[in-house]
Design an enzyme around this catalytic site. Sequence first.
Site, PDB file in Angstrom:
ATOM      1  N   ASP A  32       0.705  -1.428  -0.103  1.00  0.00           N
ATOM      2  CA  ASP A  32      -0.061  -0.007  -0.037  1.00  0.00           C
ATOM      3  C   ASP A  32       0.751   1.178   0.132  1.00  0.00           C
ATOM      4  O   ASP A  32       1.468   1.724   1.099  1.00  0.00           O
ATOM      5  CB  ASP A  32      -0.806  -0.010   1.156  1.00  0.00           C
ATOM      6  CG  ASP A  32      -1.734   1.086   1.266  1.00  0.00           C
ATOM      7  OD1 ASP A  32      -2.627   1.425   2.464  1.00  0.00           O
ATOM      8  OD2 ASP A  32      -1.911   1.841   0.335  1.00  0.00           O
ATOM      9  N   SER A 196      -0.587  17.296 -10.862  1.00  0.00           N
ATOM     10  CA  SER A 196      -1.756  16.937 -11.921  1.00  0.00           C
ATOM     11  C   SER A 196      -2.571  17.873 -12.111  1.00  0.00           C
ATOM     12  O   SER A 196      -3.755  17.784 -11.698  1.00  0.00           O
ATOM     13  CB  SER A 196      -2.161  15.428 -11.295  1.00  0.00           C
ATOM     14  OG  SER A 196      -2.955  14.839 -12.571  1.00  0.00           O
TER      15      SER A 196
HETATM   16  O1  FLK Z   1      -6.104   5.095   2.507  1.00  0.00           O
HETATM   17  C1  FLK Z   1      -5.659   5.283   1.535  1.00  0.00           C
HETATM   18  C2  FLK Z   1      -5.977   6.565   1.017  1.00  0.00           C
HETATM   19  C3  FLK Z   1      -5.004   7.486   1.330  1.00  0.00           C
HETATM   20 CL1  FLK Z   1      -5.475   9.107   0.750  1.00  0.00          CL
HETATM   21  N1  FLK Z   1      -4.913   4.151   0.923  1.00  0.00           N
HETATM   22  N2  FLK Z   1      -4.740   3.168   1.124  1.00  0.00           N
HETATM   23  C4  FLK Z   1      -5.424   2.242   1.685  1.00  0.00           C
HETATM   24  N3  FLK Z   1      -5.389   1.058   2.353  1.00  0.00           N
HETATM   25  C5  FLK Z   1      -6.488   0.351   2.453  1.00  0.00           C
HETATM   26  C6  FLK Z   1      -7.577   1.331   2.030  1.00  0.00           C
HETATM   27  N4  FLK Z   1      -6.949   2.419   1.251  1.00  0.00           N
END
Ligand code: FLK
Length: 327
Positions: A32, A196
Amino acid sequence: GAGSVANTPEAGDVEYLAPVTIGGQTVNMDFDSGSSDLWVFNTQLSLNTLSGHMAYNPAQSSTFQLLPGSTFSISYGDGSGAAGNVGTDTVNIGGATVTGQAIELATDVSTSFVTDTQSTGLIGLAFSKLNTVKPVQQKTFFDNALATLPEPVFTADLRHNAAGTYEFGAIDSTKFSGPLAWTPVNTTSGFWQFTSQAFAVGGGAPSTSVPGGQAIADTGTTLMLADQSVVDGYYSQVQGAVNNATVGGVTFPCSATLPDLQIDVGGTMATVRGDDINFAPVDQTGTTCFGGLQATTVQPQIYGDIFFKSNFVAFNGGNNSLGVAPH
Ligand SMILES: O=C(CCCl)NNC1=[NH+]CCN1
């Protein structure tokens, strides 16, 4: 040394899992780049919660050490979360090894993690400033590995419904075509954040001045969450596209031909293939399909797996930059 592991999409490309060896125990985890905690399903959890999951057992690891009094508690952009206590152990990903890596042992996980039985937890690859361990914040695997990697990089090669690769310490130029386009990353937010500000649809004239004009590269988010102006501009070119409040986003007839999306990454336009924006049918009839490009009302925009399926991405922790090329 460098490390390379195959990643595998869960059904529907909802998330991408790859093997991680912790204290000699190999479990599949969700890599992640949008968070900075490494946490695992482990033997402290109830048998109900553990049902169907692999679990890390610290008692079975000769190299595990508890960090007395340390805890973590994390919540993600989609509302999911986990919390628990913390130790350290040796982590090996395809040959790239870190000793003394903080291993966050969940004692509480939200429902979506319990039902996702293929995943044993998350390995956060954003910047360590976002790590939630208290009282002493811990470093990510990539941060800990940086000094020992041949090159201070990791790369994400994610594919639609096919195996891809996560690599630490090297950039495999056979995995993408053309040169990587590099953009500086603003690390203030703790994410892999870049500018972006423009988009184009199906090779048309680029729009400019997307409000906010910032995005993050996030392998932990399934979809591509862009500013409303991008979403409106894109789906105005898709016959039958509607904002479907019932299913929670834009849908269109599954028979629609979706144009490619060109999107600005630090001054270079990257392409997201139209096929990858046709994410999934909303029901078994397969008549109506849900878009992989959806709106976010908050900044930064979140370029998740939909973006990665069309673009190979290199994350350079040496000079805080992002390299992007089509694949
Ligand atoms: O939490 C986020 C967004 C960050 Cl802005 N991405 N990572 C993730 N891990 C599980 C669900 N989403």
